[in-house]
Design a protein around this motif. Structure first.
Motif, mmCIF file in Angstrom:
data_model
loop_
_atom_site.group_PDB
_atom_site.id
_atom_site.type_symbol
_atom_site.label_atom_id
_atom_site.label_comp_id
_atom_site.label_asym_id
_atom_site.label_seq_id
_atom_site.Cartn_x
_atom_site.Cartn_y
_atom_site.Cartn_z
ATOM 1 N N GLN A 59 0.786 -1.033 -0.145
ATOM 2 C CA GLN A 59 0.399 0.210 0.007
ATOM 3 C C GLN A 59 0.811 1.561 -0.258
ATOM 4 O OE1 GLN A 59 -1.823 -0.484 3.714
ATOM 5 N NE2 GLN A 59 -3.806 -1.366 2.484
ATOM 6 N N GLN A 60 0.719 1.612 -1.077
ATOM 7 C CA GLN A 60 0.884 3.371 -0.887
ATOM 8 C C GLN A 60 0.033 4.873 -0.436
ATOM 9 O OE1 GLN A 60 2.917 4.274 -3.735
ATOM 10 N NE2 GLN A 60 4.823 6.256 -3.421
ATOM 11 N N GLN A 61 0.519 5.720 0.075
ATOM 12 C CA GLN A 61 -1.030 6.746 0.834
ATOM 13 C C GLN A 61 -0.452 7.867 -0.231
ATOM 14 O OE1 GLN A 61 -2.705 6.701 4.191
ATOM 15 N NE2 GLN A 61 -3.785 8.193 3.743
ATOM 16 N N ASN A 62 -1.080 8.449 -1.058
ATOM 17 C CA ASN A 62 -0.895 9.642 -2.028
ATOM 18 C C ASN A 62 -2.295 10.516 -1.839
ATOM 19 O OD1 ASN A 62 -0.704 11.051 -3.550
ATOM 20 N ND2 ASN A 62 -0.688 9.810 -6.006
ATOM 21 N N GLY A 63 -1.983 11.151 -0.927
ATOM 22 C CA GLY A 63 -3.222 11.927 -0.543
ATOM 23 C C GLY A 63 -4.174 11.478 1.025
#
Length: 107
Positions: A59-63
């Motif tokens: 998972q990668q959070q972007n905003g």
């Protein structure tokens, strides 16, 4: 109770394999992934949890959005494990093919 997920059980499910194919092309949000299936979003979320627990997805959070993408080292680990079996079956099929050709030529 935290159960350890088995990567091969994870990829045994056709929906999870389809999810892996989707995110192989590009990172996607859970909503974008769910839009590709005729199932409830919580069902897709459960599949994503399993794939993430097995470290097949990261998972990668972007905003405010969380994007899911493949974990290439883990996928390579699976491929490396399977490779000797693939070679074994290729050798067996090649031997069978040679036997069948030999049989056909003697007819």
């Amino acid at each position: 109770m935290n159960l350890r997920r088995d990567v091969f059980q994870a990829i045994a499910d056709p929906t999870r394999r389809a999810i892996l194919l989707l995110v192989a092309a590009q990172a996607m949000t859970a909503g974008a992934i769910a839009a590709n299936f005729n199932t409830a979003r919580p069902t897709v979320s459960k599949h994503l949890q399993i794939l993430t627990a097995c470290e097949l997805l990261q998972q990668q959070q972007n905003g405010r959005e969380i994007y899911y993408h493949l974990n290439p080292p883990k996928m390579k680990e699976i491929a490396d494990f399977i490779e000797p079996f693939r070679k074994m079956w290729d050798d067996r099929y090649n031997k069978l093919e040679a036997i069948m050709k030999d049989y056909q030529s003697k007819k």
